[in-house]
Scaffold this active site. Structure first.
Site, PDB file in Angstrom:
ATOM      1  N   GLN A 199      60.281  18.854  30.491  1.00  9.18           N
ATOM      2  CA  GLN A 199      61.545  19.057  29.751  1.00  9.18           C
ATOM      3  C   GLN A 199      61.693  17.967  28.703  1.00  9.18           C
ATOM      4  O   GLN A 199      61.558  16.772  28.996  1.00  9.18           O
ATOM      5  CB  GLN A 199      62.753  19.033  30.708  1.00  9.18           C
ATOM      6  CG  GLN A 199      64.049  19.403  29.995  1.00  9.18           C
ATOM      7  CD  GLN A 199      65.259  19.498  30.931  1.00  9.18           C
ATOM      8  OE1 GLN A 199      65.204  19.097  32.084  1.00  9.18           O
ATOM      9  NE2 GLN A 199      66.353  20.002  30.408  1.00  9.18           N
TER      10      GLN A 199
ATOM     11  N   ASN B 244      61.815  24.514  32.241  1.00 13.00           N
ATOM     12  CA  ASN B 244      61.388  23.165  32.631  1.00 13.00           C
ATOM     13  C   ASN B 244      62.582  22.311  33.071  1.00 13.00           C
ATOM     14  O   ASN B 244      63.631  22.326  32.413  1.00 13.00           O
ATOM     15  CB  ASN B 244      60.684  22.480  31.457  1.00 13.00           C
ATOM     16  CG  ASN B 244      59.443  23.234  31.012  1.00 13.00           C
ATOM     17  OD1 ASN B 244      58.763  23.860  31.834  1.00 13.00           O
ATOM     18  ND2 ASN B 244      59.134  23.196  29.724  1.00 13.00           N
TER      19      ASN B 244
ATOM     20  N   HIS C 137      62.603  29.507  28.323  1.00  8.86           N
ATOM     21  CA  HIS C 137      61.620  29.917  27.320  1.00  8.86           C
ATOM     22  C   HIS C 137      61.217  31.365  27.587  1.00  8.86           C
ATOM     23  O   HIS C 137      60.848  31.706  28.719  1.00  8.86           O
ATOM     24  CB  HIS C 137      60.342  29.077  27.435  1.00  8.86           C
ATOM     25  CG  HIS C 137      60.509  27.636  27.098  1.00  8.86           C
ATOM     26  ND1 HIS C 137      60.193  27.122  25.866  1.00  8.86           N
ATOM     27  CD2 HIS C 137      60.947  26.584  27.843  1.00  8.86           C
ATOM     28  CE1 HIS C 137      60.411  25.810  25.860  1.00  8.86           C
ATOM     29  NE2 HIS C 137      60.882  25.462  27.058  1.00  8.86           N
TER      30      HIS C 137
ATOM     31  N   HIS D  23      67.648  25.446  29.214  1.00  7.84           N
ATOM     32  CA  HIS D  23      67.170  26.556  28.388  1.00  7.84           C
ATOM     33  C   HIS D  23      66.045  27.273  29.102  1.00  7.84           C
ATOM     34  O   HIS D  23      65.334  26.684  29.922  1.00  7.84           O
ATOM     35  CB  HIS D  23      66.705  26.074  27.008  1.00  7.84           C
ATOM     36  CG  HIS D  23      65.717  24.960  27.050  1.00  7.84           C
ATOM     37  ND1 HIS D  23      66.080  23.641  27.239  1.00  7.84           N
ATOM     38  CD2 HIS D  23      64.370  24.964  26.952  1.00  7.84           C
ATOM     39  CE1 HIS D  23      65.005  22.884  27.240  1.00  7.84           C
ATOM     40  NE2 HIS D  23      63.944  23.668  27.085  1.00  7.84           N
TER      41      HIS D  23
ATOM     42  N   ASP E 195      62.202  29.634  18.932  1.00 12.25           N
ATOM     43  CA  ASP E 195      61.757  28.248  19.099  1.00 12.25           C
ATOM     44  C   ASP E 195      61.096  27.755  17.804  1.00 12.25           C
ATOM     45  O   ASP E 195      60.321  28.484  17.177  1.00 12.25           O
ATOM     46  CB  ASP E 195      60.758  28.183  20.268  1.00 12.25           C
ATOM     47  CG  ASP E 195      60.493  26.771  20.739  1.00 12.25           C
ATOM     48  OD1 ASP E 195      60.793  26.456  21.885  1.00 12.25           O
ATOM     49  OD2 ASP E 195      59.962  25.964  19.931  1.00 12.25           O
TER      50      ASP E 195
HETATM   51  P1  AMP Z   1      61.402  21.860  26.756  1.00 15.51           P
HETATM   52  O1  AMP Z   1      60.103  21.116  26.578  1.00 15.51           O
HETATM   53  O2  AMP Z   1      61.359  22.872  27.876  1.00 15.51           O
HETATM   54  O3  AMP Z   1      62.585  20.926  26.855  1.00 15.51           O
HETATM   55  O4  AMP Z   1      61.544  22.746  25.450  1.00 15.51           O
HETATM   56  C1  AMP Z   1      62.194  22.334  24.310  1.00 15.51           C
HETATM   57  C2  AMP Z   1      61.842  23.357  23.270  1.00 15.51           C
HETATM   58  O5  AMP Z   1      62.810  23.309  22.259  1.00 15.51           O
HETATM   59  C3  AMP Z   1      60.478  23.159  22.597  1.00 15.51           C
HETATM   60  O6  AMP Z   1      59.712  24.349  22.751  1.00 15.51           O
HETATM   61  C4  AMP Z   1      60.835  22.879  21.143  1.00 15.51           C
HETATM   62  O7  AMP Z   1      59.899  23.445  20.242  1.00 15.51           O
HETATM   63  C5  AMP Z   1      62.193  23.529  21.018  1.00 15.51           C
HETATM   64  N1  AMP Z   1      63.104  22.961  20.039  1.00 15.51           N
HETATM   65  C6  AMP Z   1      63.474  21.661  19.910  1.00 15.51           C
HETATM   66  N2  AMP Z   1      64.377  21.507  18.912  1.00 15.51           N
HETATM   67  C7  AMP Z   1      64.584  22.748  18.404  1.00 15.51           C
HETATM   68  C8  AMP Z   1      65.390  23.257  17.345  1.00 15.51           C
HETATM   69  N3  AMP Z   1      66.175  22.451  16.615  1.00 15.51           N
HETATM   70  N4  AMP Z   1      65.338  24.586  17.097  1.00 15.51           N
HETATM   71  C9  AMP Z   1      64.542  25.401  17.819  1.00 15.51           C
HETATM   72  N5  AMP Z   1      63.773  24.993  18.829  1.00 15.51           N
HETATM   73  C10 AMP Z   1      63.775  23.681  19.115  1.00 15.51           C
END
Ligand code: AMP
Ligand code: ZN
Length: 135
Positions: free
Chosen positions: A95, A88, A103, A101, A32
């Site tokens: 989300q 999420n 975590h 995805h 992440d």
């Molecule tokens: P969510 O809030 O569950 O949708 O999580 C999205 C996650 O994606 C967050 O923890 C972000 O830090 C991560 N994220 C967003 N864009 C990228 C990216 N390009 N590469 C790696 N992680 C990302």
């Protein structure tokens, strides 16, 4: 199916570079970019699903099996003390990227990551309401 406007589709397909920990025909696991703790990773299916509401059952099952494998492996690699597995669904639940995805968040004793939630109290009224509706 892929979604041309989805960043996680592009990362999962390898069209955008990522710190990849694992890859197979169905998934890519990446670090992440905004980690809650050292080693925070994301399991991304290569097919586009918005979230748990529309992912197919087989892929969802495979994702959880992969989570188990990654947690075991990464615990050895990182020397962490535990793991949170978080997923999420929809904006109200936090989300922000609308491609399913999971975590994988390593936990370290006293890491003060801030991860958690405020606990309430289960009242008889709410308990009975839910138990009645679920029948
Ligand atoms: P969510 O809030 O569950 O949708 O999580 C999205 C996650 O994606 C967050 O923890 C972000 O830090 C991560 N994220 C967003 N864009 C990228 C990216 N390009 N590469 C790696 N992680 C990302
Ligand atoms: Zn996508």
């Amino acid at each position: 199916m892929k979604d041309n406007n989805c960043i996680f589709c592009k990362i999962a397909a390898g069209e955008i570079p990522s710190a990849t920990l694992y890859e197979d025909d169905d998934f890519r696991v990446i670090l992440d970019q905004g980690p809650a703790t050292k080693g925070h990773a994301l399991i991304l299916p290569k097919e586009h699903y918005r979230n748990l509401y529309d992912i197919d059952e087989e892929t969802a099952a495979k994702a959880f099996l992969l989570a188990k494998k990654m947690v075991k492996k990464m615990t050895d690699v990182l020397g962490c003390d535990g793991y949170n597995v978080v997923q999420n669904n929809e904006e109200a639940a936090g989300q922000t990227v609308f491609h399913f995805h999971m975590h994988l968040i390593p936990r370290y004793k006293d890491d003060n990551s801030g991860f958690g939630w405020n606990t309430g109290e289960l009242t008889d009224e709410v308990k009975n309401e839910i138990l009645e509706k679920i029948k």
